[in-house]
Design an enzyme around this catalytic site. Structure first.
Site, short mmCIF file in Angstrom:
data_model
loop_
_atom_site.label_atom_id
_atom_site.label_comp_id
_atom_site.label_asym_id
_atom_site.label_seq_id
_atom_site.Cartn_x
_atom_site.Cartn_y
_atom_site.Cartn_z
N CYS A 249 -29.71 -21.73 39.63
CA CYS A 249 -29.06 -21.35 40.94
C CYS A 249 -28.37 -20.12 40.77
CB CYS A 249 -28.43 -22.38 41.52
SG CYS A 249 -29.04 -24.00 41.71
N GLY A 253 -25.67 -13.50 41.53
CA GLY A 253 -25.58 -12.80 39.92
C GLY A 253 -24.60 -12.52 39.17
N GLY A 254 -23.41 -12.76 39.69
CA GLY A 254 -22.17 -12.59 39.04
C GLY A 254 -22.20 -13.08 37.44
N ASP A 296 -37.66 -22.97 43.02
CA ASP A 296 -36.87 -24.06 42.94
C ASP A 296 -36.99 -24.86 41.49
OD1 ASP A 296 -35.91 -26.81 43.25
OD2 ASP A 296 -36.87 -26.75 45.56
N ASP A 312 -24.69 -23.74 38.15
CA ASP A 312 -23.72 -23.62 39.26
C ASP A 312 -24.29 -23.90 40.38
OD1 ASP A 312 -21.08 -23.09 40.20
OD2 ASP A 312 -21.86 -20.99 40.72
N CYS A 365 -18.33 -24.91 43.17
CA CYS A 365 -16.97 -24.14 43.79
C CYS A 365 -16.75 -25.17 44.77
CB CYS A 365 -17.27 -22.90 44.14
SG CYS A 365 -18.69 -22.95 45.56
#
Length: 434
Positions: A249, A253-254, A296, A312, A365
């Site tokens: 996931c 891209g960080g 996926d 994440d 998050c």
């Protein structure tokens, strides 16, 4: 009543004055609020449709800023409106939303009152203009104000108070009052020539409101934008030293760039083609390398086991309410439960791709324990060959302390004096050898 043109849109009568300049931007803000509050859509996902009539980037940005500011202060705006009407307007009444937009401009964004109301009234073709004008005028004559610390939506405040206590709710209320500052991430050995506050190697915080693309080092790929809290999951995987890592996931891209900069051989997997395109653009700009896979992860299979895995996972995103205040108004408990089930399925699948002795990091998050702690506990109960590994002393800033179970829970209040941070749950698991 306004006439209608052949497409069904209100048409100005000859005796009506033309709409004030800027009305189209307010119409887009109104459409954004409708998308969030009535349709349950994310604010930024609705922007292209809501602002399709706006050609200038600054007009799109203003429409988004107005809508976001309304969502930051929605309970307090509604209390003001209700204090000036004999009977409460329905929650979904257009007049209420138009008043929200006019009031937040005048009371928060510094728009002159005449400009705020003159761009609001044209949105009420055939509607209660006199009522809206009267309520707006009455509130301004009595010098009404909004509280310095906004009020969180009641269901959210009750849920977070039960999970984390009243102090966290108070901190969250203070943090939602304004958009967050700008955090930059970069390879620690190559810091950019910029001045700011640093919480850890490879991090720099700058005041908000700066144009990112024009800043020193952006075009040269020296750094990327990433909230400090969002950088922690990749930080706890340590140095890569050529080891193979899966970033699941991964978009936008960080974390992929963090892992690549730390020396991992990275495979970045995500189901979104458009978000992966942004990831690829960021990799090209920064000169970092990763294999990018569109898939996926519940259907995909890696070619070989990995030394490190970062999941994440998709979540409610209630932990990033500072920059996305819409989450507080559209995320329901049923959605939180469904997302937690999805995270558990992803975590179970990812666990089978890890080498013995390898490290698996699961993060969200979210401020909902159902998505973080509950999923992690269930995973440990089902997987006897995995153990939790808390962060070690010196790995992270001293403000980030693990729970008794070894989990990291970043709550509102973290670094608050320096502008705060997003809220995250992070668990680091190690697969036992043999």
């Amino acid at each position: 009543m306004a006439e209608r043109n052949p497409r069904g849109r209100p048409q100005r009568r000859p005796d009506q004055p033309p709409a004030a300049p800027g009305t189209a931007t307010r119409r887009s803000a109104l459409a954004l609020l409708d998308a969030v509050l009535r349709k349950g859509l994310p604010l930024e996902a609705a922007l292209d449709s809501a602002a399709r009539g706006l050609s200038r980037p600054e007009d799109r940005a203003l429409a988004l800023a107005i809508a976001a500011e309304v969502l930051r202060r929605l309970p307090d705006l509604d209390d003001l409106i209700d204090s000036a009407t004999q009977r409460p307007l329905p929650d979904d009444a257009k007049a209420r939303s138009v008043l929200r937009i006019a009031l937040v401009q005048s009371l928060v964004l510094g728009t002159p009152p005449h400009a705020a109301i003159s761009t609001a009234l044209p949105m009420l073709e055939g509607g209660p203009r006199r009522l809206v004008h009267g309520v707006f005028g009455a509130l301004l004559r009595r010098e009404a104000t909004l509280p310095e610390v906004p009020t969180l939506p009641a269901p959210v405040a009750l849920r977070w108070a039960a999970a984390w206590g009243d102090d966290v709710v108070t901190s969250a209320s203070r943090l939602i009052a304004a958009p967050p500052p700008l955090d930059l991430c970069f390879p620690p050995e190559r810091p950019p020539a910029l001045e700011g506050v640093s919480f850890a190697p490879g991090h720099l915080r700058l005041p908000r409101g700066q144009a990112v693309a024009g800043m020193t080092g952006y075009g040269e790929g020296q750094w990327w934008v990433q909230d400090f809290a969002a950088s922690v999951p990749a930080r706890v995987l340590g140095r890569g030293e050529g080891r193979r890592a899966l970033d699941l996931c991964a978009a936008p891209g960080g974390k992929t760039m963090q892992l690549a900069a730390a020396g991992f051989e990275v495979t970045a997997v995500d189901a979104s083609v458009s978000r992966l395109a942004r990831l690829s653009e960021n990799l090209e700009r920064t000169g970092l390398r990763a294999e990018v896979v569109t898939a996926d992860l519940l259907d995909w299979q890696p070619s070989e086991p990995a030394d490190a895995i970062l999941l994440d996972a998709p979540c409610s995103a209630t932990g990033i309410f500072r920059r996305h205040p819409d989450v507080l108004h559209r995320v329901r408990p049923s959605a939180i439960a469904a997302l937690a089930e999805g995270q558990a399925a992803m975590l179970r699948r990812a666990a089978g791709w890890l080498k013995p002795g390898g490290t698996l990091v699961y993060s969200v998050c979210s401020l909902e324990p159902q998505e973080g702690e509950h999923v992690a506990r269930a995973f440990l109960a089902e997987h006897g060959d995995f153990r939790i590994e808390p962060p070690r002393t010196g790995e992270l800033p001293e403000q980030l302390q693990p729970s008794q179970e070894g989990f990291l829970r970043l709550l509102p209040g973290l670094f608050e004096d320096a502008g705060g941070a997003d809220s995250f749950f992070i668990a680091r698991f190690v697969r036992e050898r043999g």
